[in-house]
Design a protein around this motif. Structure first.
Motif, PDB file in Angstrom:
ATOM      1  N   TRP A   5      -6.761  12.452  -6.599  1.00 22.50           N
ATOM      2  CA  TRP A   5      -7.929  11.815  -6.387  1.00 22.50           C
ATOM      3  C   TRP A   5      -7.757  10.458  -5.840  1.00 22.50           C
ATOM      4  O   TRP A   5      -7.928   9.983  -4.912  1.00 22.50           O
ATOM      5  CB  TRP A   5      -8.929  11.663  -7.511  1.00 22.50           C
ATOM      6  CG  TRP A   5     -10.238  11.044  -7.316  1.00 22.50           C
ATOM      7  CD1 TRP A   5     -10.678  10.700  -6.214  1.00 22.50           C
ATOM      8  CD2 TRP A   5     -10.795  10.458  -8.349  1.00 22.50           C
ATOM      9  NE1 TRP A   5     -12.047  10.074  -6.342  1.00 22.50           N
ATOM     10  CE2 TRP A   5     -12.341   9.933  -7.646  1.00 22.50           C
ATOM     11  CE3 TRP A   5     -10.929  10.183  -9.887  1.00 22.50           C
ATOM     12  CZ2 TRP A   5     -13.117   9.329  -8.649  1.00 22.50           C
ATOM     13  CZ3 TRP A   5     -11.863   9.673 -10.457  1.00 22.50           C
ATOM     14  CH2 TRP A   5     -13.108   8.940  -9.808  1.00 22.50           C
ATOM     15  N   ARG A   8      -6.539  10.524  -2.222  1.00 20.53           N
ATOM     16  CA  ARG A   8      -7.710  10.804  -1.228  1.00 20.53           C
ATOM     17  C   ARG A   8      -8.681   9.979  -0.937  1.00 20.53           C
ATOM     18  O   ARG A   8      -9.393   9.835   0.096  1.00 20.53           O
ATOM     19  CB  ARG A   8      -8.434  12.123  -1.899  1.00 20.53           C
ATOM     20  CG  ARG A   8      -7.500  13.287  -1.796  1.00 20.53           C
ATOM     21  CD  ARG A   8      -6.887  13.752  -0.585  1.00 20.53           C
ATOM     22  NE  ARG A   8      -8.271  14.135   0.213  1.00 20.53           N
ATOM     23  CZ  ARG A   8      -8.193  14.458   1.378  1.00 20.53           C
ATOM     24  NH1 ARG A   8      -7.083  14.430   2.175  1.00 20.53           N
ATOM     25  NH2 ARG A   8      -9.250  14.741   2.199  1.00 20.53           N
ATOM     26  N   THR A   9      -8.636   8.907  -2.090  1.00 19.47           N
ATOM     27  CA  THR A   9      -9.741   7.719  -2.129  1.00 19.47           C
ATOM     28  C   THR A   9      -9.206   6.621  -0.878  1.00 19.47           C
ATOM     29  O   THR A   9      -8.194   6.795  -0.593  1.00 19.47           O
ATOM     30  CB  THR A   9      -9.721   7.113  -3.557  1.00 19.47           C
ATOM     31  OG1 THR A   9     -11.016   6.268  -3.257  1.00 19.47           O
ATOM     32  CG2 THR A   9      -8.607   6.360  -3.660  1.00 19.47           C
ATOM     33  N   ARG A  10     -10.417   6.376  -0.336  1.00 19.06           N
ATOM     34  CA  ARG A  10      -9.790   5.360   0.894  1.00 19.06           C
ATOM     35  C   ARG A  10     -10.148   3.806   0.330  1.00 19.06           C
ATOM     36  O   ARG A  10      -9.260   2.963   1.239  1.00 19.06           O
ATOM     37  CB  ARG A  10     -11.308   5.642   1.787  1.00 19.06           C
ATOM     38  CG  ARG A  10     -11.549   6.740   2.366  1.00 19.06           C
ATOM     39  CD  ARG A  10     -10.166   7.043   3.239  1.00 19.06           C
ATOM     40  NE  ARG A  10     -10.303   8.477   4.022  1.00 19.06           N
ATOM     41  CZ  ARG A  10      -9.212   9.098   4.223  1.00 19.06           C
ATOM     42  NH1 ARG A  10      -8.174   9.068   3.568  1.00 19.06           N
ATOM     43  NH2 ARG A  10      -9.596  10.323   4.645  1.00 19.06           N
ATOM     44  N   LYS A  11     -10.825   3.477  -0.675  1.00 19.14           N
ATOM     45  CA  LYS A  11     -10.718   2.027  -1.221  1.00 19.14           C
ATOM     46  C   LYS A  11      -9.366   1.721  -2.049  1.00 19.14           C
ATOM     47  O   LYS A  11      -9.149   2.405  -3.031  1.00 19.14           O
ATOM     48  CB  LYS A  11     -11.961   1.955  -1.873  1.00 19.14           C
ATOM     49  CG  LYS A  11     -13.366   1.929  -1.019  1.00 19.14           C
ATOM     50  CD  LYS A  11     -14.538   1.453  -1.883  1.00 19.14           C
ATOM     51  CE  LYS A  11     -15.655   1.625  -0.835  1.00 19.14           C
ATOM     52  NZ  LYS A  11     -16.715   1.451  -1.690  1.00 19.14           N
ATOM     53  N   ARG A  12      -8.780   0.542  -1.652  1.00 24.17           N
ATOM     54  CA  ARG A  12      -7.494   0.516  -2.375  1.00 24.17           C
ATOM     55  C   ARG A  12      -7.802   0.038  -3.723  1.00 24.17           C
ATOM     56  O   ARG A  12      -7.060   0.491  -4.503  1.00 24.17           O
ATOM     57  CB  ARG A  12      -6.859  -0.673  -1.696  1.00 24.17           C
ATOM     58  CG  ARG A  12      -5.467  -0.209  -1.076  1.00 24.17           C
ATOM     59  CD  ARG A  12      -4.707  -1.455  -0.368  1.00 24.17           C
ATOM     60  NE  ARG A  12      -5.020  -2.587  -1.180  1.00 24.17           N
ATOM     61  CZ  ARG A  12      -4.458  -3.651  -0.736  1.00 24.17           C
ATOM     62  NH1 ARG A  12      -3.805  -3.783   0.496  1.00 24.17           N
ATOM     63  NH2 ARG A  12      -4.707  -4.713  -1.388  1.00 24.17           N
ATOM     64  N   ARG A  16     -10.049   1.254  -5.905  1.00 22.23           N
ATOM     65  CA  ARG A  16     -10.481   2.342  -6.491  1.00 22.23           C
ATOM     66  C   ARG A  16      -9.197   3.250  -6.731  1.00 22.23           C
ATOM     67  O   ARG A  16      -9.042   3.685  -7.955  1.00 22.23           O
ATOM     68  CB  ARG A  16     -11.594   3.162  -6.152  1.00 22.23           C
ATOM     69  CG  ARG A  16     -11.863   4.341  -6.707  1.00 22.23           C
ATOM     70  CD  ARG A  16     -12.678   5.343  -6.070  1.00 22.23           C
ATOM     71  NE  ARG A  16     -13.991   4.465  -5.656  1.00 22.23           N
ATOM     72  CZ  ARG A  16     -14.830   5.058  -4.690  1.00 22.23           C
ATOM     73  NH1 ARG A  16     -14.405   6.114  -4.009  1.00 22.23           N
ATOM     74  NH2 ARG A  16     -16.082   4.258  -4.277  1.00 22.23           N
ATOM     75  N   MET A  17      -8.327   3.119  -5.810  1.00 20.55           N
ATOM     76  CA  MET A  17      -6.867   3.801  -5.702  1.00 20.55           C
ATOM     77  C   MET A  17      -6.071   3.410  -6.996  1.00 20.55           C
ATOM     78  O   MET A  17      -5.646   4.063  -7.601  1.00 20.55           O
ATOM     79  CB  MET A  17      -6.297   3.930  -4.229  1.00 20.55           C
ATOM     80  CG  MET A  17      -5.046   4.705  -4.422  1.00 20.55           C
ATOM     81  SD  MET A  17      -3.904   4.318  -2.999  1.00 20.55           S
ATOM     82  CE  MET A  17      -3.515   2.640  -3.250  1.00 20.55           C
ATOM     83  N   TYR A  72       0.877  -1.153  -0.042  1.00 19.55           N
ATOM     84  CA  TYR A  72      -0.022  -0.033  -0.120  1.00 19.55           C
ATOM     85  C   TYR A  72       0.868   1.017  -0.132  1.00 19.55           C
ATOM     86  O   TYR A  72       0.606   2.298  -0.865  1.00 19.55           O
ATOM     87  CB  TYR A  72      -1.044   0.139   1.020  1.00 19.55           C
ATOM     88  CG  TYR A  72      -1.983   1.065   1.500  1.00 19.55           C
ATOM     89  CD1 TYR A  72      -2.898   1.242   0.410  1.00 19.55           C
ATOM     90  CD2 TYR A  72      -1.659   2.067   2.129  1.00 19.55           C
ATOM     91  CE1 TYR A  72      -3.814   2.431   0.530  1.00 19.55           C
ATOM     92  CE2 TYR A  72      -2.497   3.386   1.954  1.00 19.55           C
ATOM     93  CZ  TYR A  72      -3.545   3.354   1.294  1.00 19.55           C
ATOM     94  OH  TYR A  72      -4.272   4.349   1.617  1.00 19.55           O
ATOM     95  N   GLU A 119       1.053   4.045  -2.897  1.00 21.09           N
ATOM     96  CA  GLU A 119       0.854   5.522  -2.341  1.00 21.09           C
ATOM     97  C   GLU A 119       1.880   6.364  -2.848  1.00 21.09           C
ATOM     98  O   GLU A 119       1.746   7.521  -3.305  1.00 21.09           O
ATOM     99  CB  GLU A 119       0.742   5.710  -1.000  1.00 21.09           C
ATOM    100  CG  GLU A 119       0.295   7.102  -0.504  1.00 21.09           C
ATOM    101  CD  GLU A 119      -0.012   7.085   0.908  1.00 21.09           C
ATOM    102  OE1 GLU A 119       0.774   7.534   1.674  1.00 21.09           O
ATOM    103  OE2 GLU A 119      -1.037   6.820   1.485  1.00 21.09           O
TER     104      GLU A 119
END
Length: 111
Positions: free
Chosen positions: A69, A72-76, A78-79, A8, A12
């Motif tokens: 975006w 800022r997204t919380r779901k991996r 989607r990120m 993760y 990021e």
């Protein structure tokens, strides 16, 4: 568990790099547009380079916004998807910059 956390963190980091590089490339495009316009005015020639650079700057802005975006997204999942799109858009912007460099080189050689 630690492997997932490290994975993760790496993902990021990619979004952060895309974000900073694409924001910098927007500035580069705008600066080169100004320089090309000065060259066009002095030499009284016309070129598509500044128009292509304007498109490239919008593409880099899109990449910058997408990477923001993704950060800022919380779901991996989607990120990850948004990050891949931001990466592809960034590469496309870089390819446009290479085309512009070729156009500028051709114009300078022909004048």
């Amino acid at each position: 568990m630690e492997d997932k956390l490290e994975e993760y963190k790496l993902e990021e980091d990619i979004s952060v790099h895309i974000f900073t590089a694409s924001a910098a490339m927007v500035g580069v495009c705008l600066t080169v547009i100004g320089l090309v316009r000065v060259f066009i005015t002095i030499k009284r020639i016309d070129t598509l380079a500044d128009d292509i650079l304007a498109v490239a700057s919008l593409i880099f802005l899109t990449s910058c916004l997408l990477s923001y975006w993704a950060l800022r997204t919380r779901k991996r999942q989607r990120m990850y998807r948004i990050e891949r799109v931001a990466d592809a858009v960034f590469i496309f912007g870089l390819l446009l910059m290479v085309v512009v460099c070729g156009i500028i080189t051709f114009i300078i050689e022909s004048v």
